[in-house]
Enzyme design. Structure first.
Site, PDB file in Angstrom:
ATOM      1  CB  CYS A  45     -12.024  13.704  -6.660  1.00 55.94           C
ATOM      2  SG  CYS A  45     -10.272  13.934  -6.311  1.00 55.94           S
TER       3      CYS A  45
HETATM    4  C1  BEZ Z   1     -10.081  15.689  -2.586  1.00 57.44           C
HETATM    5  O1  BEZ Z   1     -10.377  15.319  -3.717  1.00 57.44           O
HETATM    6  O2  BEZ Z   1     -10.905  16.157  -1.834  1.00 57.44           O
HETATM    7  C2  BEZ Z   1      -8.667  15.593  -2.110  1.00 57.44           C
HETATM    8  C3  BEZ Z   1      -7.856  14.552  -2.512  1.00 57.44           C
HETATM    9  C4  BEZ Z   1      -6.562  14.475  -2.027  1.00 57.44           C
HETATM   10  C5  BEZ Z   1      -6.111  15.464  -1.156  1.00 57.44           C
HETATM   11  C6  BEZ Z   1      -6.918  16.516  -0.784  1.00 57.44           C
HETATM   12  C7  BEZ Z   1      -8.210  16.589  -1.274  1.00 57.44           C
END
Ligand code: BEZ
Length: 213
Positions: A45
């Protein structure tokens, strides 16, 4: 039931990093891109929001208002923003909805319980100036989206909203397009595409991007 192409994008009022947002008012007469991410302080994110911020001038050129969302609090978003600026080299320049009560996530069916019943998946809704949903995509948390592809989809949506054409595989803005199969009247075709078209098959008629004229 989940939202479909052609449905009105549900209006809402929710807190955000830019204060209270009334969705339809925020969009005004422009296009909208509403997208969810699973959570603040997560690596994928962080990269997505940084990259989207870098594309802000591209969205502005296309009159697209960007709006992100997760089911985190405003304080959490505010705490995360400096990390994005530090690691991605750009400040986030669009609002992030603080959808702690899951109001918007529920309206847009962004929580997929078989994946995770607490956080949103990576949903994207493309909204037209008429406030209708023009396209949507959904990725799991583990797959970061390609925001260049999102821009490409916007280019296609905006072109095909204006002209009786469709965009072929891997099309990019400026490349040749296809006359929609429903358009059969040769006089209208001539008027719409004065430079003519190439009929590879009767149903596959290639024409220059009419927005280049
Ligand atoms: C991420 O944004 O890195 C992420 C969020 C939830 C699960 C896996 C990755």
């Amino acid at each position: 039931m989940s939202l479909r192409i052609g449905d009105v994008a549900p209006d809402f009022e929710q807190d955000s990093t830019a204060g209270k947002i009334k969705f339809h008012e925020y969009l005004a007469d422009g296009w909208g891109l509403l997208f969810s991410h699973p959570a603040d302080f997560t690596p994928v994110c962080t990269t997505e929001l940084g990259y989207t911020a870098k594309l802000q001038s591209e969205f502005a050129k296309r009159n697209v208002k960007v709006l992100a969302l997760s089911v985190d609090s405003q304080a959490s978003h505010d705490g995360w923003l400096p990390d994005i600026a530090e690691t991605q080299g750009t400040a986030v320049n669009f609002p992030i909805l603080a959808d702690l009560d899951k109001k918007v996530a529920t309206l847009y069916d962004m929580i997929h319980p078989a994946a995770d019943d607490k956080t949103t998946v990576r949903s994207v809704f493309f909204v037209g100036p008429d406030k209708k949903i023009k396209a949507s995509i959904t990725y799991p948390a583990s797959t970061g989206r390609n925001f260049d592809e999102i821009l490409r989809v916007i280019d296609s949506l905006q072109l095909t909203a204006k002209h009786k054409v469709a965009t072929p595989v891997n099309w990019k803005k400026g490349e040749d397009v296809i006359i929609v199969p429903a358009l059969k009247d040769e006089a209208e075709i001539k008027q719409r595409f004065p430079e003519g078209y190439k009929a590879v098959k009767p149903y596959l008629r290639i024409v220059k991007d009419p927005s280049n004229n």
